[in-house]
Design a protein around this motif. Structure first.
Motif, mmCIF file in Angstrom:
data_model
loop_
_atom_site.group_PDB
_atom_site.id
_atom_site.type_symbol
_atom_site.label_atom_id
_atom_site.label_comp_id
_atom_site.label_asym_id
_atom_site.label_seq_id
_atom_site.Cartn_x
_atom_site.Cartn_y
_atom_site.Cartn_z
ATOM 1 N N GLN A 125 -4.633 50.170 6.333
ATOM 2 C CA GLN A 125 -5.630 51.050 6.950
ATOM 3 C C GLN A 125 -7.045 50.560 6.753
ATOM 4 O O GLN A 125 -7.864 50.572 7.671
ATOM 5 N N LEU A 126 -7.343 50.083 5.529
ATOM 6 C CA LEU A 126 -8.695 49.592 5.246
ATOM 7 C C LEU A 126 -9.029 48.381 6.105
ATOM 8 O O LEU A 126 -10.141 48.244 6.614
ATOM 9 N N ALA A 127 -8.039 47.514 6.272
ATOM 10 C CA ALA A 127 -8.268 46.307 7.072
ATOM 11 C C ALA A 127 -8.585 46.681 8.515
ATOM 12 O O ALA A 127 -9.486 46.099 9.150
ATOM 13 N N ALA A 128 -7.889 47.674 9.025
ATOM 14 C CA ALA A 128 -8.111 48.113 10.395
ATOM 15 C C ALA A 128 -9.495 48.744 10.533
ATOM 16 O O ALA A 128 -10.260 48.455 11.462
ATOM 17 N N GLU A 129 -9.841 49.562 9.559
ATOM 18 C CA GLU A 129 -11.102 50.295 9.561
ATOM 19 C C GLU A 129 -12.310 49.355 9.560
ATOM 20 O O GLU A 129 -13.276 49.553 10.273
ATOM 21 N N HIS A 130 -12.234 48.318 8.717
ATOM 22 C CA HIS A 130 -13.377 47.414 8.553
ATOM 23 C C HIS A 130 -13.258 46.150 9.385
ATOM 24 O O HIS A 130 -14.020 45.222 9.193
ATOM 25 N N GLN A 131 -12.275 46.126 10.256
ATOM 26 C CA GLN A 131 -12.064 44.979 11.125
ATOM 27 C C GLN A 131 -11.992 43.677 10.346
ATOM 28 O O GLN A 131 -12.744 42.737 10.565
ATOM 29 N N VAL A 132 -11.099 43.691 9.379
ATOM 30 C CA VAL A 132 -10.880 42.508 8.560
ATOM 31 C C VAL A 132 -9.501 41.954 8.892
ATOM 32 O O VAL A 132 -8.537 42.703 8.973
ATOM 33 N N ALA A 133 -9.430 40.627 9.138
ATOM 34 C CA ALA A 133 -8.131 39.999 9.407
ATOM 35 C C ALA A 133 -7.509 39.577 8.075
ATOM 36 O O ALA A 133 -8.222 39.150 7.168
ATOM 37 N N VAL A 134 -6.211 39.749 7.980
ATOM 38 C CA VAL A 134 -5.521 39.440 6.715
ATOM 39 C C VAL A 134 -4.547 38.292 6.949
ATOM 40 O O VAL A 134 -3.751 38.335 7.875
ATOM 41 N N ARG A 135 -4.678 37.260 6.150
ATOM 42 C CA ARG A 135 -3.686 36.191 6.206
ATOM 43 C C ARG A 135 -2.894 36.208 4.896
ATOM 44 O O ARG A 135 -3.464 36.126 3.816
ATOM 45 N N LEU A 136 -1.584 36.320 5.013
ATOM 46 C CA LEU A 136 -0.745 36.393 3.805
ATOM 47 C C LEU A 136 -0.363 34.999 3.332
ATOM 48 O O LEU A 136 0.042 34.159 4.135
ATOM 49 N N TYR A 137 -0.535 34.766 2.039
ATOM 50 C CA TYR A 137 -0.065 33.507 1.464
ATOM 51 C C TYR A 137 1.229 33.715 0.677
ATOM 52 O O TYR A 137 2.095 32.877 0.644
ATOM 53 N N GLN A 138 1.292 34.844 0.016
ATOM 54 C CA GLN A 138 2.473 35.128 -0.800
ATOM 55 C C GLN A 138 2.583 36.629 -0.982
ATOM 56 O O GLN A 138 1.568 37.316 -1.085
ATOM 57 N N SER A 139 3.821 37.089 -0.995
ATOM 58 C CA SER A 139 4.009 38.515 -1.245
ATOM 59 C C SER A 139 5.290 38.692 -2.040
ATOM 60 O O SER A 139 6.318 38.114 -1.704
ATOM 61 N N ASP A 140 5.218 39.437 -3.114
ATOM 62 C CA ASP A 140 6.408 39.678 -3.931
ATOM 63 C C ASP A 140 6.385 41.147 -4.335
ATOM 64 O O ASP A 140 5.798 41.516 -5.341
ATOM 65 N N LEU A 141 6.951 41.973 -3.484
ATOM 66 C CA LEU A 141 6.886 43.414 -3.720
ATOM 67 C C LEU A 141 8.281 43.976 -3.935
ATOM 68 O O LEU A 141 9.245 43.517 -3.326
ATOM 69 N N ASP A 142 8.380 44.936 -4.814
ATOM 70 C CA ASP A 142 9.652 45.599 -5.083
ATOM 71 C C ASP A 142 9.404 47.089 -5.133
ATOM 72 O O ASP A 142 8.313 47.523 -5.488
ATOM 73 N N TYR A 143 10.423 47.830 -4.769
ATOM 74 C CA TYR A 143 10.276 49.285 -4.839
ATOM 75 C C TYR A 143 11.220 49.820 -5.888
ATOM 76 O O TYR A 143 12.427 49.605 -5.811
ATOM 77 N N VAL A 144 10.693 50.443 -6.905
ATOM 78 C CA VAL A 144 11.507 51.025 -7.963
ATOM 79 C C VAL A 144 11.235 52.520 -7.939
ATOM 80 O O VAL A 144 10.088 52.940 -8.092
ATOM 81 N N ASP A 145 12.253 53.305 -7.734
ATOM 82 C CA ASP A 145 12.089 54.763 -7.627
ATOM 83 C C ASP A 145 11.016 55.130 -6.603
ATOM 84 O O ASP A 145 10.208 56.030 -6.831
ATOM 85 N N GLY A 146 10.933 54.388 -5.521
ATOM 86 C CA GLY A 146 9.979 54.719 -4.462
ATOM 87 C C GLY A 146 8.566 54.214 -4.672
ATOM 88 O O GLY A 146 7.746 54.252 -3.763
ATOM 89 N N ALA A 147 8.261 53.727 -5.865
ATOM 90 C CA ALA A 147 6.920 53.219 -6.112
ATOM 91 C C ALA A 147 6.901 51.706 -5.940
ATOM 92 O O ALA A 147 7.900 51.039 -6.179
ATOM 93 N N CYS A 148 5.723 51.201 -5.530
ATOM 94 C CA CYS A 148 5.637 49.787 -5.201
ATOM 95 C C CYS A 148 5.134 48.956 -6.380
ATOM 96 O O CYS A 148 4.127 49.302 -7.006
#
Lengths: 223, 336
Positions: free
Chosen positions: B282-305
């Motif tokens: 949402q913040l990226a959209a709001e401030h018109q910032v482009a995001v380039r991903l280099y790496q992402s390692d996300l896990d969800y434990v009990d619904g939390a990220c």
């Protein structure tokens, strides 16, 4: 060939009779060895460190007896236990009398082989059975012995083959058998043909035992 | 359902005594999947063996399903063990029994009639997905199939508790996932309480509701998986969590980093309290910032990220986004 058979009717009768004696000596003493050797092997297995009835002292005592039994040369055992043989079968000569020392020698021999087969059953299986709530008797009967079965059959095969060789010595106490024929006719009477025939028959007999044993192992082994 | 009260276990005595477990207190409520994690030699194997008394504790008491196992005599203990299933790292199947007969073993031991055994074993074969393999011997099965047989065997006497001793440590990652899914299913469908020990945080993350960390024979930290991941207190807990995340910079980014690029490279670390990645979006959209991903390692434990994202932000004021994200830690790595 037919001529030879007609001329040697007596010899052929003798060979048949002594073959039967060899079979009798080997299988009866083998059977006795299994009957006494198996419980002995289970006892050795379970009383040693890590067994279900760990008991160092008892294990040492049984181990020492078994080792003593195995270290006496068979030819000496044969004559040394004559009083025992006579008490048991009423005579110290004959096939029945030969079976006694053969069995006495085979029990400790097969017990050690059986023990080895039992040791090869992974301890994890015993642990899994314990975790299921199995009693020690159930673990022995339903897990350890069935899992060791290929090794147990191998041990029986080795013992029977060894007994064939021992049974030749038993001829010395008038036990008869093929080995005895070989010694008396082949060696003492310098009859090369008889010697050759008995050797060929003994080799064939051993091959037969080994083949049957191997086939049985293949059938029961799913490892 | 499982309660260990000040359980200690010593091997040997006198000078050579080895303290495998020191004053362990552990409570596993009914229906949970409780993981005990530790390095090899930490005492976790001894711990799980104390629960069904394969190892008798030197002191303390073990209560399973209301029965104090440490007070039972041998035959009562054997009865109690029939209601505590266990699976092992090396499966421990009988090599000379086929799949059907392996699963039937605990039922035979308990003295059930053949008719009941047949029906129950067939149910279990269906449950673990081995229909058609009844006559196969363990040597003809893959590791995953062997563990399925072991699970079916453990479940045969309808236990209330299942103990898993490094149950996936001998399996490849894809099979590990299948076996863990099966365990989670069993927990859901049958309501069986599961206690598992492992050295892999990945296993805990995938199926456990609770976790305890064991180190040098002591439980150093315990709690729900969510709370331990969000706020690990001890160094040991932090180490195990860090081991599940790889956060070294990707090579492509490291070589491009400089002091004057047009985009801002950042690492955003989520630790369960942030409104996951929605905020970034949402913040990226709001401030018109482009995001380039280099790496992402996300896990969800009990619904939390949990985990991190390494990204380059390009726009008028990327710094504004960094300041506006709540709850997640933002580190500026440089410019690209």
């Amino acid at each position: 060939m037919f001529n030879w058979i007609n001329e040697n009717e007596r010899l052929i009768g003798l060979l048949l009779e002594s073959s039967w004696e060899t079979i009798l000596m080997v299988f009866v003493s083998g059977l006795v060895a299994v009957i006494f050797g198996l419980p002995l092997a289970v006892l050795l297995r379970e009383t040693q460190a890590g067994g279900m009835y760990e008991h160092k002292r008892l294990n040492q005592i049984i181990g020492a007896i078994v080792n003593a039994g195995r270290s006496v040369p068979f030819i000496i055992l044969l004559v040394a236990i004559i009083p025992f043989t006579r008490w048991l079968v009423g005579s110290s000569i004959g096939t029945a009398a030969a079976i006694v020392p053969l069995a006495v020698a085979a029990v400790p021999f097969i017990a050690r082989l059986f023990e080895g087969a039992l040791m090869e059953v992974p301890s994890g299986l015993t642990e899994a059975a314990k975790a299921m709530g199995a009693t020690p008797q159930q673990i022995i009967l339903k897990v350890q012995l069935p899992e060791a079965l290929p090794g147990l059959i191998n041990a029986i095969t080795i013992t029977l083959v060894t007994l064939v060789s021992y049974s030749a010595m038993a001829g010395a106490v008038g036990g008869g058998g093929l080995g005895d024929v070989g010694i008396r006719y082949g060696y003492q009477r310098f009859d090369g043909t008889v010697m050759l025939i008995t050797i060929v028959m003994l080799v064939a007999f051993v091959q037969l035992i080994q083949s049957i044993g191997d086939a049985l192992v293949r059938r029961v082994n799913h490892r | 359902m499982i309660e260990l009260k000040s359980v200690s276990k010593t091997f040997g005595d006198g000078e050579q005594a080895v303290y495998a477990l020191k004053n362990i207190n552990l409570c596993v409520p009914k229906g949970r999947i409780y993981g005990v994690i530790g390095a090899s030699g930490a005492g976790k194997s001894t711990l799980i063996r104390c629960v069904n008394m394969l190892e008798a504790p030197t002191s303390g008491s073990v209560v399973v399903a209301g029965q104090t196992l440490t007070e039972l005599n041998r035959s009562a203990l054997n009865k109690a063990r029939q209601h505590i299933g266990m699976i092992f790292q090396h499966f421990n199947l009988l090599s000379n029994r086929n799949v059907f007969d392996n699963i039937a073993l605990p039922l035979e031991l308990a003295g059930h009639p053949p008719k009941y055994i047949k029906q129950r074993v067939n149910e279990l074969i269906a449950l673990v997905g081995l229909v058609g393999r009844e006559q196969a011997y363990p040597a003809q099965l893959s590791g995953g199939q062997k563990q399925r047989v072991a699970i079916a065997r453990a479940l045969a006497p309808k236990p209330q508790v299942l103990l898993c001793d490094e149950a996936t440590s001998a399996l490849d990652p894809a099979t590990t996932k299948q076996i863990l899914d099966l365990l989670a299913d069993i927990n859901q469908q049958l309501g069986i309480t599961i206690l598992l020990i492992t050295h892999e945080m990945q296993v805990v993350k995938q199926i456990c509701t609770d976790v305890a960390i064991i180190d040098a024979g002591e439980l150093v930290e315990a709690g729900t998986v969510g709370s331990i991941f969000a706020k690990p207190k001890t160094a040991q807990a932090k180490r195990f969590i860090a081991a599940t995340q790889h956060d070294e910079l990707p090579k492509a980014l490291a070589s491009e980093l400089s002091d004057n690029g047009e985009a801002l490279a950042v690492r955003i670390t989520f630790s369960g309290s942030a409104h996951d990645t929605e905020q970034l979006y949402q913040l990226a959209a709001e401030h018109q910032v482009a995001v380039r991903l280099y790496q992402s390692d996300l896990d969800y434990v009990d619904g939390a990220c949990f985990g991190h994202v390494i990204a380059a932000l390009k726009g008028e004021q990327p710094e504004v986004i960094c300041a506006a994200i709540n709850g997640a830690k933002v580190e500026v790595l440089g410019r690209v």
